[in-house]
Design a protein around this motif. Structure first.
Motif, PDB file in Angstrom:
ATOM      1  N   GLY A  86       0.792  -1.217   0.000  1.00 29.39           N
ATOM      2  CA  GLY A  86       0.000   0.000   0.000  1.00 29.39           C
ATOM      3  C   GLY A  86       0.825   1.268   0.000  1.00 29.39           C
ATOM      4  N   MET A  87       0.136   2.381   0.235  1.00 27.91           N
ATOM      5  CA  MET A  87       0.740   3.702   0.293  1.00 27.91           C
ATOM      6  C   MET A  87       1.355   3.963   1.664  1.00 27.91           C
ATOM      7  N   ILE A  88       2.305   4.895   1.683  1.00 21.29           N
ATOM      8  CA  ILE A  88       2.852   5.447   2.914  1.00 21.29           C
ATOM      9  C   ILE A  88       2.580   6.941   2.830  1.00 21.29           C
ATOM     10  N   TYR A  89       1.805   7.497   3.775  1.00 21.96           N
ATOM     11  CA  TYR A  89       1.297   8.854   3.569  1.00 21.96           C
ATOM     12  C   TYR A  89       1.015   9.546   4.903  1.00 21.96           C
ATOM     13  N   ALA A  90       0.926  10.869   4.839  1.00 23.78           N
ATOM     14  CA  ALA A  90       0.596  11.668   6.014  1.00 23.78           C
ATOM     15  C   ALA A  90      -0.868  11.446   6.398  1.00 23.78           C
ATOM     16  N   LYS A  91      -1.132  11.475   7.686  1.00 29.56           N
ATOM     17  CA  LYS A  91      -2.480  11.152   8.175  1.00 29.56           C
ATOM     18  C   LYS A  91      -3.554  12.075   7.624  1.00 29.56           C
ATOM     19  N   ASP A  92      -3.219  13.356   7.423  1.00 26.42           N
ATOM     20  CA  ASP A  92      -4.227  14.326   6.998  1.00 26.42           C
ATOM     21  C   ASP A  92      -4.323  14.458   5.477  1.00 26.42           C
ATOM     22  N   LEU A  93      -3.630  13.610   4.749  1.00 25.96           N
ATOM     23  CA  LEU A  93      -3.650  13.703   3.294  1.00 25.96           C
ATOM     24  C   LEU A  93      -4.984  13.207   2.738  1.00 25.96           C
ATOM     25  N   GLU A  94      -5.589  14.010   1.892  1.00 27.33           N
ATOM     26  CA  GLU A  94      -6.812  13.605   1.203  1.00 27.33           C
ATOM     27  C   GLU A  94      -6.433  13.041  -0.159  1.00 27.33           C
ATOM     28  N   VAL A  95      -6.782  11.779  -0.379  1.00 30.83           N
ATOM     29  CA  VAL A  95      -6.372  11.078  -1.586  1.00 30.83           C
ATOM     30  C   VAL A  95      -7.581  10.690  -2.410  1.00 30.83           C
ATOM     31  N   LEU A 114      -3.062  -5.701   1.441  1.00 28.04           N
ATOM     32  CA  LEU A 114      -3.130  -4.264   1.664  1.00 28.04           C
ATOM     33  C   LEU A 114      -3.353  -3.990   3.150  1.00 28.04           C
ATOM     34  N   VAL A 115      -2.529  -3.112   3.724  1.00 25.70           N
ATOM     35  CA  VAL A 115      -2.657  -2.839   5.150  1.00 25.70           C
ATOM     36  C   VAL A 115      -3.938  -2.046   5.426  1.00 25.70           C
ATOM     37  N   ALA A 116      -4.399  -2.100   6.664  1.00 26.55           N
ATOM     38  CA  ALA A 116      -5.688  -1.520   7.045  1.00 26.55           C
ATOM     39  C   ALA A 116      -5.698  -0.002   6.860  1.00 26.55           C
ATOM     40  N   GLY A 117      -6.881   0.514   6.524  1.00 24.91           N
ATOM     41  CA  GLY A 117      -7.100   1.951   6.479  1.00 24.91           C
ATOM     42  C   GLY A 117      -6.623   2.658   5.241  1.00 24.91           C
ATOM     43  N   GLN A 118      -6.241   1.935   4.209  1.00 21.92           N
ATOM     44  CA  GLN A 118      -5.681   2.546   3.009  1.00 21.92           C
ATOM     45  C   GLN A 118      -6.755   3.238   2.157  1.00 21.92           C
ATOM     46  N   PRO A 119      -6.435   4.414   1.589  1.00 23.04           N
ATOM     47  CA  PRO A 119      -7.362   5.041   0.630  1.00 23.04           C
ATOM     48  C   PRO A 119      -7.565   4.206  -0.621  1.00 23.04           C
ATOM     49  N   LEU A 120      -6.662   3.244  -0.861  1.00 27.49           N
ATOM     50  CA  LEU A 120      -6.752   2.407  -2.060  1.00 27.49           C
ATOM     51  C   LEU A 120      -7.803   1.314  -1.938  1.00 27.49           C
ATOM     52  N   LEU A 121      -8.397   1.160  -0.763  1.00 31.69           N
ATOM     53  CA  LEU A 121      -9.429   0.135  -0.603  1.00 31.69           C
ATOM     54  C   LEU A 121     -10.666   0.505  -1.404  1.00 31.69           C
ATOM     55  N   GLY A 122     -11.041  -0.361  -2.325  1.00 26.82           N
ATOM     56  CA  GLY A 122     -12.268  -0.161  -3.061  1.00 26.82           C
ATOM     57  C   GLY A 122     -13.464  -0.696  -2.275  1.00 26.82           C
ATOM     58  N   SER A 123     -14.624  -0.598  -2.855  1.00 28.45           N
ATOM     59  CA  SER A 123     -15.819  -1.087  -2.170  1.00 28.45           C
ATOM     60  C   SER A 123     -15.903  -2.606  -2.196  1.00 28.45           C
ATOM     61  N   THR A 304      -5.093  -7.065  10.252  1.00 30.73           N
ATOM     62  CA  THR A 304      -6.034  -7.340   9.173  1.00 30.73           C
ATOM     63  C   THR A 304      -5.464  -6.804   7.870  1.00 30.73           C
ATOM     64  N   VAL A 305      -5.489  -7.618   6.825  1.00 34.40           N
ATOM     65  CA  VAL A 305      -5.065  -7.187   5.496  1.00 34.40           C
ATOM     66  C   VAL A 305      -6.194  -7.466   4.514  1.00 34.40           C
ATOM     67  N   ALA A 306      -6.148  -6.774   3.376  1.00 33.34           N
ATOM     68  CA  ALA A 306      -7.233  -6.872   2.406  1.00 33.34           C
ATOM     69  C   ALA A 306      -6.736  -7.403   1.074  1.00 33.34           C
TER      70      ALA A 306
END
Length: 360
Positions: A86-95, A114-123, A304-306
């Protein structure tokens, strides 16, 4: 959000330092597979590796490492080998994930850890447990947990270790080995295991062997390859190669000499590894997603991973769906059903024995 695309070798010291700072700012990213060093080393061996550098205004706010394959199909770096993606990113980043895909030249990004909480998670994705050995309270606290929750396994493993010592010689453990010879012994055991169980041999690919060799020679406070082995006298019995951050060791390639199988050398080794790792400052051994009996016996927590994909509408995404998604869903169905899983595993092992007979 602005995005620039680079090959890992094009990243400068400032970018690498920013990547490491972002990684260390969030425990969710504390996995060596998300470290800049891992992407740099894989990138030296794989021309498909790219890094999307994400800007929020003038400052770098994130990194998205991936491999770009034909038709704009994106995969994690060293796909099929890594247990955190996944991504490595700042907490407040809007992606905007679809904009990120477009700027990265991707039609699809598929993932399985994919690690938890990623913006890359689709529905549409599935989540799975990734068992861990939590050493944050020390090795003694961990063994107290095993006594209370896996008492039979813990006591039996200690008894087998003593028996191994009586019958074969003094049992000793070495951690953070730099000699490449034991590494190749371990890889040989792993190749035999893959063939015995009917799985594809990862080490038949030269670049994967070279990757592991380069990682073993990489050492530093924030990232290093770690080889450790259990010996009986001077004979190696079991071992493991993985990579670590300051506080997390990723379980990667464990294996053992089948001549000693009756002593459960894999369990003996894992307890020895946990003790030495805890003494070296490791707080978590991430054993990775997978339904393995030894993981159930040794774990005292889980992440948890996705698994799934993120796709932009288009012909490439449609073709990818036809080629990958039905097969992935069928595999997930088999793994989720104990009877089907056992039958498939038995079939693979039978295939492995037949293959070994033909090639032997």
């Amino acid at each position: 959000m602005q995005v620039t695309l680079a090959h890992p070798r094009e990243l400068g010291d400032a970018e690498i330092s920013r990547w490491r700072a972002l990684q260390e700012s969030d425990p969710a990213f504390d996995n060596p597979f998300l470290s800049p060093e891992f992407t740099l080393i894989v990138g030296a061996l794989r021309d498909t590796v790219r890094v999307a550098v994400i800007y929020d205004g003038p400052e770098i706010a994130g990194f998205f490492p991936f491999e770009r394959h034909p038709m704009g199909i994106g995969k994690p770096v060293a796909a099929g080998l890594t247990d955190a993606q996944g991504m490595i990113y700042a907490k407040d980043l809007e992606v905007d994930p679809f904009r990120l895909l477009r700027r990265s030249g991707l039609s699809v990004y598929e993932f399985d850890h994919l690690v938890a909480g990623q913006p890359l998670l689709g529905s549409r994705h599935e989540t799975y447990p990734s068992p861990i050995i939590d050493l944050s309270d020390g090795y003694a606290a961990y063994t107290d947990y095993l006594r209370a929750n896996s008492g039979k396994t813990y006591k039996t493993t200690l008894a087998k270790s003593r028996k191994l010592g009586r019958e074969a010689g003094e049992v000793r453990h070495e951690y953070a080995i730099t000699d490449p010879a034991p590494l190749h012994t371990l890889l040989g055991w792993k190749t035999d295991q893959y063939r015995r169980t009917g799985r594809a041999d990862r080490f038949s690919h030269r670049w994967i062997v070279e990757l592991v060799e380069r990682l073993q020679s990489t050492g530093g406070e924030s990232f290093a390859g770690v080889l450790d082995m259990v010996y009986v006298g001077d004979r190696p019995v079991a071992g493991h190669f993985g990579v670590r951050t300051r506080t997390t060791l990723a379980g990667w390639f464990p294996a053992y000499d089948t001549d000693f199988a009756k002593y459960s050398p894999g369990l003996i080794h894992h307890l020895a590894m946990a003790e030495k790792a805890a003494a070296a400052g490791i707080q978590v051994i991430d054993m990775g997603r997978g339904d393995k009996e030894y993981k159930e016996k040794l774990k005292n927590g889980e992440y948890t991973v996705a698994e799934g994909r993120l796709a932009r509408p288009g012909p490439a995404a449609g073709f990818h769906w036809m080629m990958r998604v039905p097969a992935r869903k069928a595999r997930a169905t088999v793994l989720a059903n104990p009877v089907l899983h056992k039958t498939a595993d038995k079939a693979l092992k039978t295939y492995g024995r037949l293959r070994a007979g033909l090639t032997g």
